[in-house]
Design a protein around this motif. Structure first.
Motif: not given
Lengths: 483, 202
Positions: A338-339, A341, A406, A410, A440
């Protein structure tokens, strides 16, 4: 000059069919006759190459398919289908009309025919024949009529007898007009063994050779039936969501878990005994699982383990028609994806409810991420947020919020990222992404803002609110590392 | 190593008495030979698998009709041969009278040689690569043989049966088998000769 032996005689000689004088005659003749020598050589060559043809082996699922066929035949499942019934009626009618008939009867006959055809057409349109809803990855379908494996198309109607094979990483969804949805995924092979539809119901039979099959039925399913056969058991279904897995490595053991509703699991305990003696039945209700080995009793239903709960989460996805897919997967490492992204995928699904402006903006964001164009990214994410406020829709809200969070992360806009993730938890606490959003937030506090206290609080909250989620695994790991 | 294998007769007797495990043993023993037999007969893999399954289903259902005087394997091969013949007859009928069936007609079908046809046979790509060029020629040429000649050829030259064994399966005299094989070889030699020349001139 014609040779005194013909080809057949040489062929018989080559196969050792002659003895005594005839054999001697040919043997004396051969050295002097180039024609016969050539024939003999040809025959030898041909025989060798035929003998050396590489034998083929049966493909996987062959035995299973044979057993299914045999069982169907023994149980008289090969009953004529609806169309075949009409065709038979036609044939009978044609035969009947050959005899001289009074005019009035003829009229009556043709009238019945018209009614039958019209009624037939209407039934067809009302039928709840399952179609292909979604295909991703390497999936092939085999139609006995076509005689080969082809790639399935979306909205293609399925027929009894269709075989579907999916490979690692693939997803294949079947939808029957609001009655149920089924998903086949990863390395699986399934046969549609039965597909009978009436005015308001549909009777489906699947045979799962190996792999995973998930089914989610709705209230509309009432009156319909579904039967799933695996090498070791049968499952019958009423208004439920459940998953079946067949593991060839574990001697075709069947695993069956139920998310809600109740499933009747029947196993053939003894193949040789009479019908009544040889079956064993257990009922599996929501939150429970059972396993069945071939020719043995199903285990008593047990509660899911945590890992199994996670596996079943995917069934929730199946019940909702999502307009946008967030490509993060369902494994504990989905937070990392997810991160990164995370990309999104907009399936070719009709009717499409995602406004064109939103689609365009998403495309811009994806492109800017590729080019590391932070200015455009910043502007586009903000405009996406405004667009989402203007066109809210539960069928894609969560995914877009997650996508935005996300990408805020970024471009290192952590405050906005946390704000967006918080929005997900507040607005959609039951979504499958709520735990991911919480995770998150915690990760951003821990890694980016270096705020250990807030990170601890966020992880603890996650464990409290979503103890069975896949992200709880990560939260536990993180909490032990922080201490 | 000495392995104990119950003879077919014993297994057949047990299977006739309704013992599924005995039939399964026969099935395991013969499924691959029958599959290969049908495959060489019709030249199409996916259909060969289906026909093999069908052959065993029929064998199971008609087990009570089987006379132990004959050999079980001959009986099984005969079922397989009949199924294959029916399949080929049907396929020929479809080709001749239903050229537009299933929209497969793309204007080029007429000109397709029989080499291309075998490539449709639902083989996986790696299998095609494995099957040597020569093998493909051979199978394609065999597909062109009349059914009764092909049957004799497959039984004797591929399966390795004697004339007598083949005669039992084909229900004819051993000498008829001999003459059919000879004709099959003659035709095959001609077909392969043409093929090689044709390929060379391309």
């Amino acid at each position: 000059m014609r040779c005194k032996f013909n080809f057949t005689e040489i062929s018989l000689y080559a196969d050792g069919q002659y003895s005594g004088r005839k054999r001697q005659e040919i043997e004396d003749h051969l050295p002097g006759c180039s024609e016969c020598k050539e024939r003999l050589e040809k025959i030898g060559l041909l025989r060798d190459s035929l003998h050396n043809l590489a034998p083929i082996e049966e493909s996987e699922g062959f035995d299973f398919e044979f057993n299914r066929r045999l069982k169907d035949r023994l149980e008289g499942h090969g009953a004529p289908t609806w169309d075949a019934g009409i065709a038979a009626a036609f044939a009978r009618l044609r035969e009947a009309v050959v005899y001289p008939v009074p005019a009035a009867v003829k009229v009556a006959v043709s009238f019945i025919l018209v009614v039958a055809v019209v009624a037939g057409l209407q039934t067809k349109s009302l039928q709840k024949i399952p179609t292909v809803e979604f295909v991703a990855g390497d999936v092939k379908i085999y139609r006995p009529a076509d005689g080969r494996w082809t790639t399935p198309r979306v909205n293609m109607r399925l027929k009894a007898g269709d075989k579907i094979r999916s490979q690692e990483g693939a997803i294949f969804n079947i939808a029957s007009n609001g009655r149920y949805k089924a998903r086949i995924k990863d390395d699986s092979l399934i046969v549609i063994s039965k597909l009978d539809s009436g005015w308001n119901n549909i009777d489906t039979g699947f045979s799962l050779s190996h792999g995973d099959l998930m089914v989610n039925t709705t209230e509309k399913f009432k009156g319909s039936s579904m039967e799933i056969r695996t090498p070791s058991c049968e499952a019958e279904v009423v208004g439920t969501a459940f998953m079946v897995r067949v593991e060839p490595e574990l001697k075709n053991m069947t695993w069956l878990g139920v998310l809600h509703g109740k499933v009747e699991v029947i196993s053939e305990v003894h193949p040789l005994k009479e019908k009544d003696e040889k079956r064993a039945v257990v009922y599996v209700s929501s939150g429970q699982k059972t396993t069945v080995k071939p020719y043995s009793y199903p285990t008593l239903p047990e509660l899911f383990s945590e890992k199994e709960w996670r596996m079943m989460q995917e069934l929730y996805q199946l019940s909702q028609k999502r307009q946008i897919l967030l490509l993060v997967g369902t494994e504990p490492d989905r937070i990392d994806r997810l991160l990164k992204p995370a990309p999104v995928y907009i399936p070719d699904m009709r009717p499409r409810t995602v406004p064109a402006s939103i689609q365009r903006t998403i495309a811009t964001i994806v492109k800017a991420t590729d080019q590391k164009d932070y200015n455009t990214l910043d502007k586009s994410i903000k405009s996406l947020e405004q667009l989402l406020e203007k066109h809210p829709n539960p069928s894609y809200d969560v995914e877009i919020l997650m996508f935005m969070g996300s990408h805020y992360h970024y471009i290192k806009d952590y405050d906005n990222a946390i704000r967006v993730f918080r929005q997900v938890i507040r607005k959609y606490p039951d979504s499958e992404y709520a735990s991911l959003a919480q995770c998150a937030m915690a990760t951003i506090y821990q890694n980016d803002l270096k705020d250990t206290n807030m990170a601890k609080r966020a992880y603890t909250l996650l464990l409290k609110a979503y103890p069975n989620s896949v992200d709880a695994v990560r939260a536990r790991e993180a909490l032990t590392s922080i201490r | 190593m000495i392995e104990f294998m119950p003879s077919d007769d014993i297994l057949v007797e047990r299977a006739k008495a309704g013992e599924r495990a005995a039939f399964d043993e026969l099935y395991q023993k013969y499924k691959r030979p029958i599959l290969n037999y049908i495959y060489r007969f019709i030249g199409k893999r996916a259909q060969a698998e289906e026909l093999t399954q069908e052959a065993f289903v029929r064998a199971y259902i008609n087990m009570h009709k089987f006379e132990p005087k004959a050999k079980f394997s001959s009986w099984l091969y005969r079922i397989a041969a009949n199924l294959s013949k029916n399949f080929l007859r049907h396929a020929q009928y479809e080709k001749r009278f239903l050229p537009f069936k299933q929209g497969s007609y793309d204007g080029e079908d007429e000109n397709r040689g029989f080499i291309e046809n075998i490539e449709d046979s639902a083989r996986k790509p790696d299998e095609i690569a494995q099957a040597s060029e020569a093998e493909r020629f051979l199978q394609a040429a065999m597909d062109k043989l009349p059914v009764h000649l092909k049957e004799a050829l497959i039984l004797c030259d591929i399966k390795g049966a004697s004339y007598e064994e083949a005669a039992k399966i084909m229900r004819c005299r051993p000498m008829t088998v001999g003459s059919r094989i000879s004709r099959a070889r003659q035709k095959l030699a001609v077909l392969l000769g043409h093929l090689k020349n044709g390929e060379a001139s391309k």
